[in-house]
Design a protein around this motif. Structure first.
Motif, mmCIF file in Angstrom:
data_model
loop_
_atom_site.group_PDB
_atom_site.id
_atom_site.type_symbol
_atom_site.label_atom_id
_atom_site.label_comp_id
_atom_site.label_asym_id
_atom_site.label_seq_id
_atom_site.Cartn_x
_atom_site.Cartn_y
_atom_site.Cartn_z
ATOM 1 N N ARG A 145 0.839 -1.208 0.000
ATOM 2 C CA ARG A 145 0.000 0.000 0.000
ATOM 3 C C ARG A 145 0.869 1.251 0.000
ATOM 4 N NH1 ARG A 145 -3.137 -2.961 4.725
ATOM 5 N NH2 ARG A 145 -4.528 -4.264 3.456
ATOM 6 N N GLU B 154 -7.683 6.061 -2.487
ATOM 7 C CA GLU B 154 -8.912 5.262 -2.399
ATOM 8 C C GLU B 154 -8.614 3.768 -2.530
ATOM 9 O OE1 GLU B 154 -11.986 6.435 -1.905
ATOM 10 O OE2 GLU B 154 -11.691 8.591 -2.176
ATOM 11 N N LYS B 157 -7.149 2.706 0.805
ATOM 12 C CA LYS B 157 -8.220 2.679 1.822
ATOM 13 C C LYS B 157 -9.086 1.429 1.622
ATOM 14 C CE LYS B 157 -12.177 5.476 3.001
ATOM 15 N NZ LYS B 157 -13.050 6.409 2.251
ATOM 16 N N GLU B 162 -12.046 -2.060 3.083
ATOM 17 C CA GLU B 162 -13.343 -2.073 2.408
ATOM 18 C C GLU B 162 -13.641 -3.319 1.582
ATOM 19 O OE1 GLU B 162 -13.945 2.771 2.107
ATOM 20 O OE2 GLU B 162 -13.039 1.710 0.437
#
Lengths: 201, 201
Positions: A145, B154, B157, B162
């Motif tokens: 990430r 995004e 995240k 998610e």
């Protein structure tokens, strides 16, 4: 496999044969061209594996019967005048040619799909690659990430002031790290491309 | 076009003809399969445009001669037993079939390359698209760059908390915005893929 009306195909033009192109469904690579007579086509539809008619041996053969390099037929598309078939296939062992190469045309077109296949191989066969950077990334989601953010920043920086060559380099980095993250999350690249396809409609 | 030794090709197996597959060099889409006799192949090599032999009209024809939908031959690959040719072509007007469709097989495989073509069309024909989001992005490099960072965030995240569906969605967004940035900078997607190919070697 999509329904195919065999009776509408034109086997006459080539004396009972129809050329069948096999294309790798994941990468789009053209793998082989061989011929089918009607029995070979019916066998292909029935079994889900590519069967051809050998013009030299004058008989039906299942592709990969001896080598194990079978072609799983996923979809079939007849052409506009119904005298050629295009099959989307899954190629066993990524070897389509009897010479042991990936395809019979010796093309070596690189694509994101091919890079993604390589990354997935590293993910699924971790032994081989304990020392590789890809392998290291795949083990560490935090690093994965972080790299996405870092490489996105590098693309932007290159775009602001470093010029085209640098943008190309950094965009490559960002794409590579995005593919690693997808592989690490168990997502197929095709799923993302299909998401983009849906938005076009 | 890569050198091709015409004398090594096997025209005998099909009574003087050899099947020629035309594949879109940018998208990898299989466009057409038609036949060449030796004069048609020599004409193709000489002129750089695909020429075929018509089995029904029994004569040589230049693809697109009447419609303008010519195929520029960029590369050629004979197969392992020299009885089939695979051409990488640039298809004029993105119409390969006499029916007016993009290819003779009616395939509609979406790819990043196709998305990139669409973005470039919007870039190069801004009239049509004054209201499109792509058009708005292409006019505003600051916005383009901001979106890269935003979408990278995004993706991360989504990966943290998610789940897969969201990652697929956000990865699509990031890829789309990266393609827009490349188009805006006058860079070809293929240049980035070739950069990744170089790293594999």
């Amino acid at each position: 496999m999509k329904q195919l009306d065999v009776s509408k195909l034109d086997f006459k033009k080539l004396g009972g044969l129809i050329p069948a192109i096999a294309q790798n469904a994941e990468t789009g690579e053209v793998l082989t061209l061989a011929f089918m007579d009607e029995p070979a086509l019916r066998k292909t539809i029935e079994t889900g594996y590519m069967n051809y008619y050998s013009r030299t041996r004058k008989k039906l053969w299942k592709k990969g019967e001896e080598s194990g390099n079978v072609q799983k037929a996923l979809e079939v598309y007849p052409d506009c005048d119904s005298d050629t078939l295009l099959f989307m296939v899954e190629q066993a062992h990524d070897i389509a040619c009897h010479d042991g190469t990936r395809n019979c045309f010796r093309t070596d077109r690189f694509s994101l799909e091919r890079l993604f296949q390589i990354i997935k191989e590293r993910r699924d066969n971790p032994k081989k690659l304990s020392l590789s950077y890809t392998s290291k990334l795949l083990k560490d989601k935090t690093l994965m990430r972080e790299k996405i953010m870092e490489e996105a920043g590098e693309v932007v920086k290159a775009s602001v002031k470093e010029g085209m060559e640098r943008i190309i380099y950094e965009a490559g980095d960002l794409l590579y790290h995005l593919l690693v993250l997808l592989a690490g999350e168990g997502i197929e690249l095709r799923e993302v491309i299909e998401e983009l396809a849906r938005r076009r409609k």
